[in-house]
Design an enzyme around this catalytic site. Sequence first.
Site, PDB file in Angstrom:
ATOM      1  N   LYS A 201       4.421 102.850   5.460  1.00 25.20           N
ATOM      2  CA  LYS A 201       5.796 102.323   4.962  1.00 25.20           C
ATOM      3  C   LYS A 201       5.798 103.103   3.688  1.00 25.20           C
ATOM      4  O   LYS A 201       5.118 102.921   2.682  1.00 25.20           O
ATOM      5  CB  LYS A 201       5.576 100.669   4.796  1.00 25.20           C
ATOM      6  CG  LYS A 201       6.852 100.298   4.063  1.00 25.20           C
ATOM      7  CD  LYS A 201       6.690  98.779   4.023  1.00 25.20           C
ATOM      8  CE  LYS A 201       7.773  98.141   3.269  1.00 25.20           C
ATOM      9  NZ  LYS A 201       7.741  96.704   2.960  1.00 25.20           N
ATOM     10  N   LYS A 254       7.870 103.335   8.913  1.00 24.28           N
ATOM     11  CA  LYS A 254       9.167 102.838   8.238  1.00 24.28           C
ATOM     12  C   LYS A 254       9.249 103.478   7.159  1.00 24.28           C
ATOM     13  O   LYS A 254       8.520 103.833   6.166  1.00 24.28           O
ATOM     14  CB  LYS A 254       8.629 101.415   8.047  1.00 24.28           C
ATOM     15  CG  LYS A 254       9.883 100.479   7.388  1.00 24.28           C
ATOM     16  CD  LYS A 254       9.606  99.021   7.020  1.00 24.28           C
ATOM     17  CE  LYS A 254      10.608  98.472   6.400  1.00 24.28           C
ATOM     18  NZ  LYS A 254      10.088  97.300   5.706  1.00 24.28           N
TER      19      LYS A 254
END
Length: 329
Positions: A201, A254
């Site tokens: 992330k 992400k």
Amino acid sequence: MNGGASPGFARGRRLRSTPALRRLTAQTRLSPADLVLPVFVKEGIDEPVPISAMPGVVQHTTESLRKAAHEAAEAGIGGLILFGIPSEKDPVGSQADAADGIVNVALRQLRSDVGDDLVLMADLCLCEYTDHGHCGLVTPAGVVDNDPTLDRYAAVAVAQARAGAHVIAPSGMMDGQVAAIRRALDGDGCTETPVLAYAAKYASGFYGPFREAAEGAPQFGDRSTYQMDPPNADEALREVRQDLAEGADAVMVKPALPYLDVVARVADAVDVPVSAYQVSGEYAMVEAAAARGWVDRRRAVLETLTAIRRAGAGTVLTYWAVEAARWLR
Ligand code: PBG
């Protein structure tokens, strides 16, 4: 004109000549079951509240969420991922694991409403629940305090699993979070509850609209010490391997579209399911351009989702999940 001397030269063109041929030869397929819808549920509101930077997305009341969940099941998508916004925030994010906290109440309702038809994922983070807006506890000096945060995550994971979450998805990027959560779930008898780790992330500018939706903007500083630095790709593989070693059942990358290289590398490297999160800023970008007539909305949306699947993600978390699923039927 057949493309020259070599008979193979026009092969691509011949196979593209009708919609049915293109459909038959499509290498990447997108189906409703691949899609997961992120949803926001807010405590203390009577009507859904629109998110200005995400046209079509709202903060739900528990009732409007139930209706949305039925529609999602009807559309045949794979699941939902829940974010809760409590009325009271405090330094430790107490409402994240309170049994009557908004997200746990919503999970309990949805589990009985649509729990057989949809996978219910609980995003596990503290930023929506803390008054300072960071994803973990902070020291008096204002630094995110990794290790004490793990105990909070453990408690939240157990509360979410007890409330009915089928999957726990930790997104806070603390070191050791997957191991701490796995241990806590096992210790509470939730041995069958999988952990989907937000493993890679990035500290991204594309989370902007989400911070309005989840009301979790940091009140000071930013997340660049615990989220990954955009220039780094090898590090994503390290983070993924670490999370798998700690017991993650599936991993996520992400954002999605600006990180397709990372999605592809992760998908090549692992043999567990890979998800990618098409985040709020990716959604806002296409919506804004489409609203001006600068791109064809439906075409652009499906192209982004196809690209993410083509890169190697099996599951795509997207705010367009239900609408795209209807197009795909
Ligand atoms: C919380 C969290 C964020 C997102 C998902 N979980 C925000 C952040 O890390 O700042 C972003 C999702 C989106 O932008 O759609 N840790």
